[in-house]
Design an enzyme around this catalytic site. Structure first.
Site: not given
Ligand code: CMC
Length: 436
Positions: A275, A316, A372
């Site tokens: 996460h 994802h 990210d």
């Protein structure tokens, strides 16, 4: 029957499913509402038959009016506003207000909101001196943040009045305001620098940068390009509907614990590498790859699956196309690098992306760069140590967590309490220890 009722009935028949219990032959029709079917209705026909969905892959756990996400189309909207427009034209504080209140503030509302947040940035001296400074010298700043947020609940006993609108609003302001102060304090402690008090003359992001980087100068002036880049990153991270940490917030909040305890639980969920820890993993991966020439071999290792390596910052649960936040971050990275100089890992990242986006392994699994993939490169270029990355995520996500917490309480939701499918032993008699 009126035409209106016939139309409604036709709609109901079209937008519904029929389930049949093959044991009894009984059937039941359940309407599809907002893209979901009610498990409560299902239980009327099939009491005691549970949906087996361990990671909530096919379960909508709530109704929410905060964030809209279409993972196939790469769409993200906060309260109806496209993320691209908010990142371009808004500020984090305005977006936090939007998430929490449902509407963008007018000038008077914004000025009051900004004033309230600015004047709640200070933390109790005991939090800093006795609590934060009690950590081991090499404590991870995210561990410090998680614990410090939980500790705040012991300083604000009125936080337990979660159904008192005034108290609730006060805790929300305190949490939004104090997260950067706690985050900066954790960083300063981990690098052995003295704590810097908030500067109430500064905006949200420049104030945070001042608390992080100020040394001996009487007033720290952040580079406006870097302050704006950080604010954009805060906007992009402010909410993402029912992700792991927000789910933690809602689950803990459903027991009616105070918002500091629930936020600490959410931050703890964010800590993990699947996460909020993923951008740290991206930098470690890029560093390990070392040079552009090594990228094809690295991709081959990931595809072989033998090393257990994943392409960090790719894939994802919800996005099955390019994460819209990643696109904005990629642009922001160029602006930051114009000030800080290019992060030497950027070329490796670009090569990885280029190869992966043209490789059947990744395209067939719909694995694209997520938020990210590039954010870590920006944070690193701005001078943040890797350990601070999840902390930087937690600061803005606090707005999203609190918006969901508030929404959940207003929905008079029940305590979150899923069922299980028991697969353990049948009943058996206790054996005394000497007979085992
Ligand atoms: N690299 C290589 N293969 C991957 C990757 C990846 N990053 N992600 C998924 N796969 C493969 C996986 O091996 C599986 O292949 P197969 O069907 O042959 O077994 C398939 O794609 C489906 O993967 P999954 O694990 O079932 O997908 P998931 O929805 O459970 O996982 C994820 C989502 C984000 C945990 C995963 O994509 C991942 O581990 N990515 C890397 C970590 C990362 O970047 N996380 C940040 C997420 S975005 C920030 C946030 O919201 O917190």
């Amino acid at each position: 029957m009126s035409t209106h009722n016939q139309e409604l009935e036709a709609l109901l028949v079209a937008e519904s499913i029929t389930i049949t219990d093959n044991r009894s032959g009984e059937s039941m029709e359940i309407p599809i509402v907002n893209g979901g079917v009610s498990a409560e209705e299902w239980a009327k026909l099939l009491p005691g038959i549970w949906f087996f969905d361990p990671a909530f892959m096919s379960t909508a756990a709530c109704e929410s009016a905060i964030t809209y996400l279409d993972g196939d189309a790469g769409i993200l909207r906060y309260r109806g506003y496209p993320i691209e427009e908010l990142a371009e034209r808004s500020t984090y504080l305005e977006v936090a207000y939007l998430l929490l209140n449902g509407e963008l503030p007018n000038e008077a509302q914004f000025s009051e909101w900004k004033h309230d947040v600015t004047y709640h940035t200070f933390i109790h001296e005991n939090v800093r001196k006795r609590f934060l400074e009690g950590f081991h010298y090499d404590a991870h700043p995210m561990g410090m943040l998680v614990s410090a947020v939980a500790a705040l609940s012991t300083f604000y006993l009125d936080a337990k009045d979660i159904f008192d609108p005034e108290s609730r609003n006060k805790q929300i302001i305190r949490l939004i305001a104090k997260m950067p102060t706690l985050a900066a304090a954790a960083h300063r402690f981990s690098v052995g620098m003295p704590f810097v008090y908030p500067d109430n003359t500064l905006d949200f992001a420049p104030n945070f940068l001042s608390m992080l980087w100020k040394v001996a100068e009487p007033h720290y002036e952040a580079d406006p390009v870097l302050a704006r880049a950080l604010d954009i990153l805060f906007i992009l991270h402010a909410d993402h509907e029912q992700n792991c940490s927000t789910t933690a917030m809602r689950v803990v909040g459903s027991s009616h614990s105070d918002p500091y305890s629930a936020t600490a639980a959410a931050a703890a969920a964010l800590y993990g590498p699947r996460h909020g820890g993923a951008n740290e993993a991206v930098i470690r991966m890029l560093t390990e790859i070392g040079s552009v020439e090594n990228v094809p071999d690295f991709i081959a290792t990931v595809k072989a699956g033998t090393s257990g390596q994943r392409l960090q910052g790719f894939g994802h649960r919800v996005y099955k196309s390019y994460d819209p936040r990643a696109k904005i971050i990629k642009r922001t990275a160029d602006e930051v690098f114009a000030v800080t100089g290019k992060n030497p890992l950027l070329d490796i990242a670009l090569k990885l992306e280029e190869i992966a986006l043209n490789d059947e392994y990744f395209t067939s699994r719909k694995l694209y760069p997520n938020v990210d993939f590039y954010s870590g490169l920006i944070y690193q270029a701005m001078g943040f140590p890797l350990e601070m990355f999840p902390v930087l995520f937690a600061i803005p996500r606090t707005a999203g967590w609190l918006a969901h917490w508030q929404e959940m309480l207003d929905q008079e939701s029940k305590i979150a309490r899923p069922r299980q499918l028991y697969i353990g032993p049948e009943p058996r008699a206790y054996t005394p220890i000497d007979a085992r």
